[in-house]
Design a protein around this motif. Structure first.
Motif, short mmCIF file in Angstrom:
data_model
loop_
_atom_site.label_atom_id
_atom_site.label_comp_id
_atom_site.label_asym_id
_atom_site.label_seq_id
_atom_site.Cartn_x
_atom_site.Cartn_y
_atom_site.Cartn_z
N ARG A 1 -23.25 -4.36 6.15
CA ARG A 1 -22.33 -5.39 6.67
C ARG A 1 -21.79 -4.97 8.03
O ARG A 1 -21.69 -5.79 8.93
CB ARG A 1 -21.19 -5.65 5.68
CG ARG A 1 -21.64 -6.41 4.44
CD ARG A 1 -20.47 -6.89 3.59
NE ARG A 1 -20.95 -7.72 2.49
CZ ARG A 1 -21.06 -7.32 1.22
NH1 ARG A 1 -20.69 -6.10 0.86
NH2 ARG A 1 -21.54 -8.14 0.30
N GLU A 2 -21.47 -3.67 8.18
CA GLU A 2 -20.97 -3.17 9.47
C GLU A 2 -22.02 -3.30 10.57
O GLU A 2 -21.68 -3.44 11.74
CB GLU A 2 -20.52 -1.71 9.34
CG GLU A 2 -19.17 -1.58 8.66
CD GLU A 2 -18.79 -0.14 8.33
OE1 GLU A 2 -17.69 0.05 7.76
OE2 GLU A 2 -19.59 0.78 8.61
N SER A 3 -23.29 -3.27 10.18
CA SER A 3 -24.36 -3.42 11.18
C SER A 3 -24.56 -4.90 11.54
O SER A 3 -25.44 -5.23 12.34
CB SER A 3 -25.66 -2.84 10.65
OG SER A 3 -26.34 -3.80 9.85
N GLY A 4 -23.78 -5.78 10.90
CA GLY A 4 -23.86 -7.20 11.24
C GLY A 4 -24.73 -8.02 10.31
O GLY A 4 -25.03 -9.17 10.60
N SER B 1 -23.96 -1.08 1.11
CA SER B 1 -23.58 -2.47 1.42
C SER B 1 -22.57 -2.51 2.56
O SER B 1 -22.63 -3.39 3.42
CB SER B 1 -23.06 -3.19 0.17
OG SER B 1 -22.09 -2.44 -0.49
N ARG B 2 -21.67 -1.55 2.59
CA ARG B 2 -20.69 -1.50 3.67
C ARG B 2 -21.39 -1.24 5.02
O ARG B 2 -21.13 -1.91 6.02
CB ARG B 2 -19.66 -0.40 3.40
CG ARG B 2 -18.38 -0.56 4.22
CD ARG B 2 -17.35 0.47 3.81
NE ARG B 2 -17.83 1.81 4.12
CZ ARG B 2 -17.24 2.63 4.97
NH1 ARG B 2 -16.14 2.26 5.60
NH2 ARG B 2 -17.74 3.82 5.21
N LEU B 3 -22.30 -0.28 5.00
CA LEU B 3 -23.06 0.06 6.21
C LEU B 3 -23.84 -1.15 6.73
O LEU B 3 -23.87 -1.44 7.94
CB LEU B 3 -24.06 1.16 5.84
CG LEU B 3 -24.42 2.20 6.85
CD1 LEU B 3 -23.23 3.13 7.09
CD2 LEU B 3 -25.61 3.02 6.32
#
Ligand code: PRP
Ligand code: ADE
Length: 181
Positions: free
Chosen positions: A168-171, A164-166
């Motif tokens: 979100r970090e990808s936009g 989920s972090r990845l």
């Protein structure tokens, strides 16, 4: 007394230790679909959110196979179309494909080239986010066809696996109902 939707749903997800491999705590959502009241509480949480004009999609895309269940319900309730993103070799027409890494080996998913149009605003749905690889591959497929993924949605997030972090970090904004740490 009242409990939150989060707790109510969490109580209806079954954890199966060491399945399908030793060390995996499998979060089984089938009990949540089996009980009509729980199924409705769960699906209404998504329908309510995506009815909002700001978030209402043009199309819902569901990820093979458990993402088809919730995805189809939400699409139907929103009165928008549903498109399946499938594991390789299942879709009969021309497709775009995306290969991604799993814990062991790799997987390929496909989408029909006419499933979405450039500029479509798509809601991408699965049951669960673990490493995030599946949802990321789905997002890439939709973007290859010129669509925009407005949000990713899933019943369960396993935040310790970092997916989920990845994402979100990808936009990609995400909406999930239950976390298992
Ligand atoms: C599970 C789950 C998600 C994916 C999540 O599907 O339904 O699609 O794994 O994992 P990830 O975030 O690490 O990509 P699975 O491949 O087991 O297929 P199924 O839905 O056909 O059971
Ligand atoms: N998909 C990937 N990891 C999973 C888990 N722990 N439980 C259910 N589905 C999964």
């Amino acid at each position: 007394t009242s409990i939150s939707v989060n707790e109510y749903l969490r109580d209806h997800i079954r954890t199966v230790p060491d399945w399908p491999a030793p060390g995996v705590q499998f979060r089984d959502i089938t009990p949540l679909l089996q009980d009509p009241k729980v199924f409705r509480v769960m699906s209404d949480a998504f329908v309510h959110r995506y009815m909002e004009p700001r978030l209402r999609p043009d199309v819902v895309a569901g990820l093979d196979a458990r993402g088809f269940i919730l995805g189809a319900v939400v699409a139907h309730e929103l009165n928008v179309g549903f498109v399946p993103i499938r594991k390789k070799g299942k879709l009969p027409f021309t497709t775009v494909e995306e290969t991604y890494e799993l814990e062991y080996g790799s997987a390929t998913v496909e989408l029909h080239t006419d499933a979405v149009k450039p500029g479509d605003r798509v809601l991408l749905i699965d049951d669960l986010i673990a490493t995030g690889g599946t949802m990321m591959a789905g997002k890439k497929l939709l973007e290859k066809l010129g669509a925009t993924v407005v949000e990713g949605a899933a019943i369960v997030d396993l935040p310790e696996l970092g997916g989920s972090r990845l994402l979100r970090e990808s936009g990609l904004p995400l909406f999930t109902l239950v976390d298992f740490a």
